[in-house]
Write an enzyme that holds these catalytic residues in place. Sequence first.
Site, mmCIF file in Angstrom:
data_model
loop_
_atom_site.group_PDB
_atom_site.id
_atom_site.type_symbol
_atom_site.label_atom_id
_atom_site.label_comp_id
_atom_site.label_asym_id
_atom_site.label_seq_id
_atom_site.Cartn_x
_atom_site.Cartn_y
_atom_site.Cartn_z
ATOM 1 N N HIS A 53 0.397 23.901 30.378
ATOM 2 C CA HIS A 53 1.209 24.873 31.107
ATOM 3 C C HIS A 53 2.024 24.175 32.195
ATOM 4 C CE1 HIS A 53 2.612 28.522 32.927
ATOM 5 N NE2 HIS A 53 2.068 28.199 34.086
ATOM 6 N N SER A 54 3.327 24.480 32.249
ATOM 7 C CA SER A 54 4.244 23.959 33.257
ATOM 8 C C SER A 54 4.234 22.424 33.234
ATOM 9 C CB SER A 54 3.856 24.522 34.628
ATOM 10 O OG SER A 54 4.888 24.345 35.563
ATOM 11 N N MET A 55 3.902 21.761 34.335
ATOM 12 C CA MET A 55 3.817 20.304 34.307
ATOM 13 C C MET A 55 2.907 19.836 33.178
ATOM 14 S SD MET A 55 2.172 17.667 37.133
ATOM 15 C CE MET A 55 0.492 17.816 36.469
ATOM 16 N N SER B 8 3.740 25.720 27.454
ATOM 17 C CA SER B 8 3.838 26.993 28.167
ATOM 18 C C SER B 8 4.590 26.836 29.484
ATOM 19 C CB SER B 8 2.417 27.514 28.444
ATOM 20 O OG SER B 8 2.418 28.581 29.376
#
Length: 245
Positions: free
Chosen positions: A87-89, A114
Amino acid sequence: MSWFRCVETRPWASLRLFCFPHAGGSAVFYRAWAARIGRAVEVHAVQYPGRADRLADPLVDDAHRLAAMIAGAMAPLLDRPAALFGHSMGAVVAYETARLLQERGTPPVHLFASGTRAPHDRDDDRVAHLDDDGLVAEMVALGGSDAEALRDPELRELVLPYVRNDFRLIEEYAHRPGPRLAVPVTVLVGDADPRVTPEQAARWTEVTDGAFRLEVLPGDHFYLVPQQSKVIAQVQRDLAVPAGP
């Protein structure tokens, strides 16, 4: 110190799912997944150094080096098929880890990305250089942190160094040319995410020759918290594993 946190080892599981947290996150973010994803999957959450029970370990502020360290640590766990969720990073780090695993002849069976733009389409937002108040404000705006808790000076002193490190890591990340992935990629994004639009998320299709799916769910940058059951259901469908505990 181990790189992974596994709530329940499952020798009978048909595959392992490695989960990569967001900037400022830790393995605990995925703690509930093991119980909800079903017994056919063994969940391993990545614990980045410099936080939680790895607080004494040196921080890593380079995504390529972090991915190399994680890929190396995964080697003994690749006796079963592996899928990656970030997710993200964490999605970018998972992608770079997937590239390394593919290069070494042990590609993941699926990559789930994500809440972030494609790795070759980064934004110009810069947060790591902000003062502590600015950094906290950014964290709160993204919806992943408790504003009241971050007003505590002692907690700030503990948390903000690795938060700042992670923002620096993703802001200085540069995609390097190389072979495209040959694995299926599913991208998930919140429809009100201030950092990435569905159109931007769709560019992940440009980094794989495998099947591609884009799923847009209601919510902001941390849509996957209130939508956890739908996210896990999507993972189960794409991995073709039984639903339920």
